[in-house]
Design a protein around this motif. Structure first.
Motif, PDB file in Angstrom:
ATOM      1  N   VAL A  39      -6.539  -1.860  -3.179  1.00  0.00           N
ATOM      2  CA  VAL A  39      -5.316  -1.939  -3.998  1.00  0.00           C
ATOM      3  C   VAL A  39      -5.662  -2.445  -5.395  1.00  0.00           C
ATOM      4  CG1 VAL A  39      -3.097  -3.107  -4.274  1.00  0.00           C
ATOM      5  CG2 VAL A  39      -3.771  -2.242  -2.035  1.00  0.00           C
ATOM      6  N   LEU A  77      -8.711  -2.809   2.435  1.00  0.00           N
ATOM      7  CA  LEU A  77      -7.458  -2.303   1.883  1.00  0.00           C
ATOM      8  C   LEU A  77      -6.975  -3.156   0.720  1.00  0.00           C
ATOM      9  CD1 LEU A  77      -5.521   0.043   2.546  1.00  0.00           C
ATOM     10  CD2 LEU A  77      -4.127  -1.591   3.816  1.00  0.00           C
ATOM     11  N   ARG A  98       0.825  -1.211   0.000  1.00  0.00           N
ATOM     12  CA  ARG A  98       0.000   0.000   0.000  1.00  0.00           C
ATOM     13  C   ARG A  98       0.858   1.260   0.000  1.00  0.00           C
ATOM     14  NH1 ARG A  98      -5.168   1.293  -1.352  1.00  0.00           N
ATOM     15  NH2 ARG A  98      -6.061   2.873   0.022  1.00  0.00           N
TER      16      ARG A  98
END
Length: 207
Positions: free
Chosen positions: A68, A64, A37
């Motif tokens: 991505v 998350l 990230r």
């Protein structure tokens, strides 16, 4: 009595081993996803978000990971909502697993309390349905994660994307390992964006 103690010891040993492996997998994925990230967001063409800490938070790490993959899609001129699917499925799976655990514990209580056969039958049916739902949600989560990983791997490790995705689908512990492998590798989308090259009509970047 000795046999009971041996059995309890064996269960405790297995529990410790499984717990240790799950903890190692959790830490490895957290470190890999956090680095991945940061590499994307702090890139000159990134969005400059500082939310890599979410890689260590349950459920948030699912969002998350999906984000991505959505970011890769964004650079390819496409729109996707993997972050939403990953979050919803992981939360539902967690709730379903919790419900299954509660039913199992309550079923054990009824058994030890000599409850009526009708009550036991009802509890047993609820437990079976809850476990079935948990398994279905788990399968959905595994499939969704495999698709997300494939999107990410295409950007970082295209030559091994299919192999890594299949292995991650069959063996869940492989996913954190492959994320850790690619965490510091250059992403083709970020590279070409840095060169001022963007896809036309969602056709993708040159390879």
């Amino acid at each position: 009595m000795d046999g009971i103690y041996i059995l309890i010891g064996a269960y405790l040993l297995i529990g410790l081993l499984v717990g240790g492996l799950l903890l190692a997998e959790y830490i490895l994925q957290g470190a890999a996803l956090s680095a991945l990230r940061k590499g994307r967001e702090l890139h000159p063409c990134g969005r400059q978000r500082q939310d890599a800490w979410m890689a260590w938070v349950p459920f948030a790490r699912s969002w998350l990971l999906g984000d991505v993959a959505d970011d890769v899609s964004r650079f390819l001129g496409k729109r996707s909502s993997w972050r939403i699917w990953m979050t919803v499925l992981s939360v539902l799976q967690g709730l379903s697993s919790l419900g299954s655990a509660i039913l199992i514990l309550s079923d054990t209580f009824y058994l030890t309390s000599y409850a009526s056969s009708a009550m036991l039958s009802s509890q047993g049916l609820g437990m079976v349905l809850s476990v079935l739902l948990a398994n279905l949600l788990s399968l959905g989560t595994v499939i969704c994660r495999a698709l997300v990983l494939y999107r990410i791997l295409q950007d970082y490790e295209p030559q091994n994307a299919i192999l890594y995705t299949v292995l991650s689908f069959l063996f869940s512990f492989c996913a954190p390992i492959f994320l850790f492998i690619i965490r510091k590798k250059p992403a083709s989308t970020l590279y070409w964006a840095g060169q001022g090259v963007y896809p036309q009509g969602g056709g993708g970047f040159p390879v």
